[in-house]
Design an enzyme around this catalytic site. Sequence first.
Site, short mmCIF file in Angstrom:
data_model
loop_
_atom_site.label_atom_id
_atom_site.label_comp_id
_atom_site.label_asym_id
_atom_site.label_seq_id
_atom_site.Cartn_x
_atom_site.Cartn_y
_atom_site.Cartn_z
N ILE A 14 0.84 -1.21 0.00
CA ILE A 14 0.00 0.00 0.00
C ILE A 14 0.87 1.25 0.00
O ILE A 14 0.60 2.23 -0.70
CB ILE A 14 -0.92 -0.02 1.24
CG1 ILE A 14 -1.96 -1.16 1.11
CG2 ILE A 14 -1.62 1.32 1.41
CD1 ILE A 14 -2.78 -1.39 2.38
N GLY A 84 3.65 -0.83 8.83
CA GLY A 84 2.94 -1.71 9.76
C GLY A 84 3.35 -3.15 9.55
O GLY A 84 3.83 -3.53 8.48
N ILE A 85 3.15 -3.93 10.61
CA ILE A 85 3.49 -5.36 10.56
C ILE A 85 2.38 -6.16 11.23
O ILE A 85 1.56 -5.61 11.98
CB ILE A 85 4.82 -5.66 11.29
CG1 ILE A 85 4.77 -5.18 12.76
CG2 ILE A 85 6.00 -5.05 10.55
CD1 ILE A 85 5.93 -5.67 13.61
N TYR A 147 -2.54 -6.58 16.92
CA TYR A 147 -2.75 -5.71 15.75
C TYR A 147 -4.02 -4.88 15.90
O TYR A 147 -4.03 -3.68 15.63
CB TYR A 147 -2.83 -6.62 14.51
CG TYR A 147 -2.91 -5.92 13.18
CD1 TYR A 147 -1.76 -5.45 12.54
CD2 TYR A 147 -4.13 -5.75 12.53
CE1 TYR A 147 -1.84 -4.84 11.29
CE2 TYR A 147 -4.22 -5.14 11.29
CZ TYR A 147 -3.07 -4.70 10.67
OH TYR A 147 -3.16 -4.08 9.44
N ILE A 180 -6.55 -5.89 1.41
CA ILE A 180 -5.96 -5.37 0.18
C ILE A 180 -4.92 -6.39 -0.30
O ILE A 180 -4.20 -6.97 0.51
CB ILE A 180 -5.26 -4.01 0.46
CG1 ILE A 180 -6.21 -3.03 1.19
CG2 ILE A 180 -4.72 -3.40 -0.84
CD1 ILE A 180 -7.42 -2.58 0.45
N1 LIG Z 1 -2.70 -5.25 3.24
C1 LIG Z 1 -3.84 -5.10 3.85
O1 LIG Z 1 -4.84 -5.76 3.51
C2 LIG Z 1 -4.02 -4.10 4.93
C3 LIG Z 1 -5.28 -3.95 5.48
C4 LIG Z 1 -5.47 -3.00 6.48
C5 LIG Z 1 -4.42 -2.23 6.89
N2 LIG Z 1 -3.20 -2.42 6.35
C6 LIG Z 1 -2.11 -1.55 6.83
O2 LIG Z 1 -1.55 -0.88 5.73
C7 LIG Z 1 -0.16 -0.64 5.98
C8 LIG Z 1 0.65 -1.21 4.82
O3 LIG Z 1 0.40 -2.61 4.74
P1 LIG Z 1 0.95 -3.47 3.51
O4 LIG Z 1 0.03 -4.62 3.37
O5 LIG Z 1 1.21 -2.61 2.33
O6 LIG Z 1 2.33 -3.99 4.15
P2 LIG Z 1 3.60 -4.64 3.43
O7 LIG Z 1 3.32 -4.97 2.01
O8 LIG Z 1 4.05 -5.72 4.35
O9 LIG Z 1 4.68 -3.44 3.45
C9 LIG Z 1 5.05 -2.91 4.68
C10 LIG Z 1 5.97 -1.73 4.50
O10 LIG Z 1 6.22 -1.18 5.80
C11 LIG Z 1 7.61 -1.17 6.06
N3 LIG Z 1 7.85 -1.41 7.48
C12 LIG Z 1 7.46 -2.44 8.25
N4 LIG Z 1 7.90 -2.28 9.51
C13 LIG Z 1 8.59 -1.11 9.53
C14 LIG Z 1 9.32 -0.41 10.51
N5 LIG Z 1 9.41 -0.85 11.78
N6 LIG Z 1 9.93 0.74 10.17
C15 LIG Z 1 9.86 1.22 8.91
N7 LIG Z 1 9.17 0.61 7.92
C16 LIG Z 1 8.57 -0.54 8.24
C17 LIG Z 1 8.17 -2.29 5.18
O11 LIG Z 1 9.57 -2.11 4.97
P3 LIG Z 1 10.50 -3.34 4.45
O12 LIG Z 1 10.15 -3.52 3.00
O13 LIG Z 1 11.87 -2.88 4.68
O14 LIG Z 1 10.11 -4.53 5.27
C18 LIG Z 1 7.33 -2.10 3.92
O15 LIG Z 1 7.81 -1.01 3.17
C19 LIG Z 1 0.14 -1.30 7.32
O16 LIG Z 1 0.08 -0.34 8.35
C20 LIG Z 1 -0.96 -2.32 7.47
O17 LIG Z 1 -1.20 -2.63 8.81
C21 LIG Z 1 -2.97 -3.33 5.38
#
Ligand SMILES: NC(=O)c1ccc[n+]([C@@H]2O[C@H](COP(=O)([O-])OP(=O)(O)OC[C@H]3O[C@@H](n4cnc5c(N)ncnc54)[C@H](OP(=O)(O)O)[C@@H]3O)[C@@H](O)[C@H]2O)c1
Length: 241
Positions: A14, A84-85, A147, A180
């Site tokens: 995202i 986020g993680i 979470y 997503i």
């Molecule tokens: N995907 C979904 O369905 C969904 C739904 C609801 C909410 N969200 C929220 O949307 C956000 C993005 O999710 P995503 O699915 O796109 O995640 P993702 O594909 O796992 O990507 C996570 C990103 O965050 C970075 N990151 C993780 N921990 C970090 C830290 N401690 N410091 C700095 N950067 C950090 C990662 O860096 P690296 O590449 O270096 O690891 C990566 O760039 C999150 O907050 C998640 O909780 C996601």
Amino acid sequence: MSRVVLVTGGTRGIGAAISMALRNAGYKVAANYAGNDEKARAFHDVTGIPVFKWDVSDYVACGEGVAKVEAELGGIEVLVNNAGITRDAMFHKMTPQQWHEVINTNLSGLFNMTHHVWGGMRDRSFGRIVNISSINGQKGQMGQVNYSAAKAGDLGFTKALAQEGAAKNITVNAVCPGYIGTEMVLAVPEKVLNERIIPQIPVGRLGEPEEVARCVAFLISDDAGFITGSTISANGGQFVV
Ligand SMILES: NC(=O)c1ccc[n+]([C@@H]2O[C@H](COP(=O)([O-])OP(=O)(O)OC[C@H]3O[C@@H](n4cnc5c(N)ncnc54)[C@H](OP(=O)(O)O)[C@@H]3O)[C@@H](O)[C@H]2O)c1
């Protein structure tokens, strides 16, 4: 619009979609990431967007990171707290480490980052902050007590800080994505996705990262100057607040 934007976790999923959408809208974008150098390098090579590595759960590192971005691009006018993680486990099996890693990144990360840009925004009498929370912070989700607690905390953070920023023309809003199609969600076994998750989404599909990015683009625009302390849910009708 050449305002300076920092997107945490802006190199994948995202966050990458947000970084690209805002860059394409004319903003000067910096993307932060935690440790996946390979993905960050590939993202930079394709987009030309500068990438900066630090851990949002580390307050001191956030201050140093913000200083580096500001030295290169100028004062940060827009902050998207997206990093986020997940560390999923049923509560009776959840370790203190799983609890703390998620709280430190997904909730304390907002404090750690925002605290370092807040003074500049107040001095300039302009700021836009968007926090990426989650549907699971709104409704709770079994296996995700850590979470859900962090993401619900993000919404409280948003509503309280919005009240502090309003008089200084700083808006603070949240986006709650549903499921997503990013690596975070595609890591869920296909059977669980197809049989348990997608059937719960009335539009019948996962969302796209670009659909979340468009919410962010709206919230940081001048058109959204009267919107603060609010939450946009982008979840395909899965949870109606
Ligand atoms: N995907 C979904 O369905 C969904 C739904 C609801 C909410 N969200 C929220 O949307 C956000 C993005 O999710 P995503 O699915 O796109 O995640 P993702 O594909 O796992 O990507 C996570 C990103 O965050 C970075 N990151 C993780 N921990 C970090 C830290 N401690 N410091 C700095 N950067 C950090 C990662 O860096 P690296 O590449 O270096 O690891 C990566 O760039 C999150 O907050 C998640 O909780 C996601």
